[in-house]
Scaffold this active site. Sequence first.
Site, PDB file in Angstrom:
ATOM      1  N   ASP A   7      -7.800   5.337 103.083  1.00  0.00           N
ATOM      2  CA  ASP A   7      -9.172   5.734 103.448  1.00  0.00           C
ATOM      3  C   ASP A   7      -9.823   5.053 104.712  1.00  0.00           C
ATOM      4  OD1 ASP A   7     -11.790   6.838 102.770  1.00  0.00           O
ATOM      5  OD2 ASP A   7     -12.304   5.028 101.854  1.00  0.00           O
ATOM      6  N   ASP A   9     -13.927   4.859 105.319  1.00  0.00           N
ATOM      7  CA  ASP A   9     -15.106   4.213 105.222  1.00  0.00           C
ATOM      8  C   ASP A   9     -15.147   3.518 103.492  1.00  0.00           C
ATOM      9  OD1 ASP A   9     -16.576   5.563 107.225  1.00  0.00           O
ATOM     10  OD2 ASP A   9     -16.046   7.475 106.101  1.00  0.00           O
ATOM     11  N   ASP A 181     -11.425   2.824  98.447  1.00  0.00           N
ATOM     12  CA  ASP A 181     -12.293   2.182  97.505  1.00  0.00           C
ATOM     13  C   ASP A 181     -13.180   3.095  96.483  1.00  0.00           C
ATOM     14  OD1 ASP A 181     -13.648   3.640  99.967  1.00  0.00           O
ATOM     15  OD2 ASP A 181     -15.433   3.203  98.683  1.00  0.00           O
TER      16      ASP A 181
HETATM   17 MG    MG Z   1     -14.354   5.259 101.192  1.00  0.00          MG
END
Ligand code: MG
Length: 225
Positions: A7, A9, A181
């Site tokens: 991922d 961000d 995350d």
């Molecule tokens: Mg993310």
Amino acid sequence: MRAVIFDIDDTLYPYDVCDKKGMNELYAAFLEYKEMSRSEFDLLVSQAKKAVKLRTGNTAASHNRMLYVQAMCELRGIFSPEKCIRLYNSYWDAFLDNMRLYDGAIELLEKLKTMGVAIGFCTDLTVHIQMRKLVKLGISHIPNAVVTSEECGFEKPDKSMFITMLEKLHASPSEAIMVGDSIEKDMEGAANCGIYPVLFGKKSDKYEYAENFEALYKILEGICR
Ligand SMILES: [Mg+2]
């Protein structure tokens, strides 16, 4: 292990600090067109986002800040294309200028590459901005593939995001790891496709996790060797 999918961000860099800088610059630019307090401005931003998300639903366009600033201008009766572009750039220029990779991220990414592991970046949002982020972060040389929700028409955890990435990396699900995350978007999305998920930046009872890149390195080194 042939492929590691990341991922972007809050996995490669911290998002909130950049967003805060961007919003401060957007406010300063907006004041030149319309006087208002910061709390009025924040309310206008949330009204504009709500209006955009109502029309765009669960798509990459729902995050498009050009649509947000357009709606903000429309709601305040000051719309013009020139203003929209100026406001959009004020946010993203400040955001991009404040991006910093997490400690150890570049070392890990380059190490994986020297090990012959294919690297993908799988991310919600529009492709133009995500490409600019990768260039600004100085990791343009890293990915073998990028997949965005703009490209797939759906956002994570939709299977199309992960399947498209596996196709681009020429990897089967059992040959890939997903690092992200978000439990819902990254962990559950990957697991539903048979990709091994590793949670980044927080602890979990359910998923293997790494709180920083040093810990992630140890996990991936063991699996990818
Ligand atoms: Mg993310």
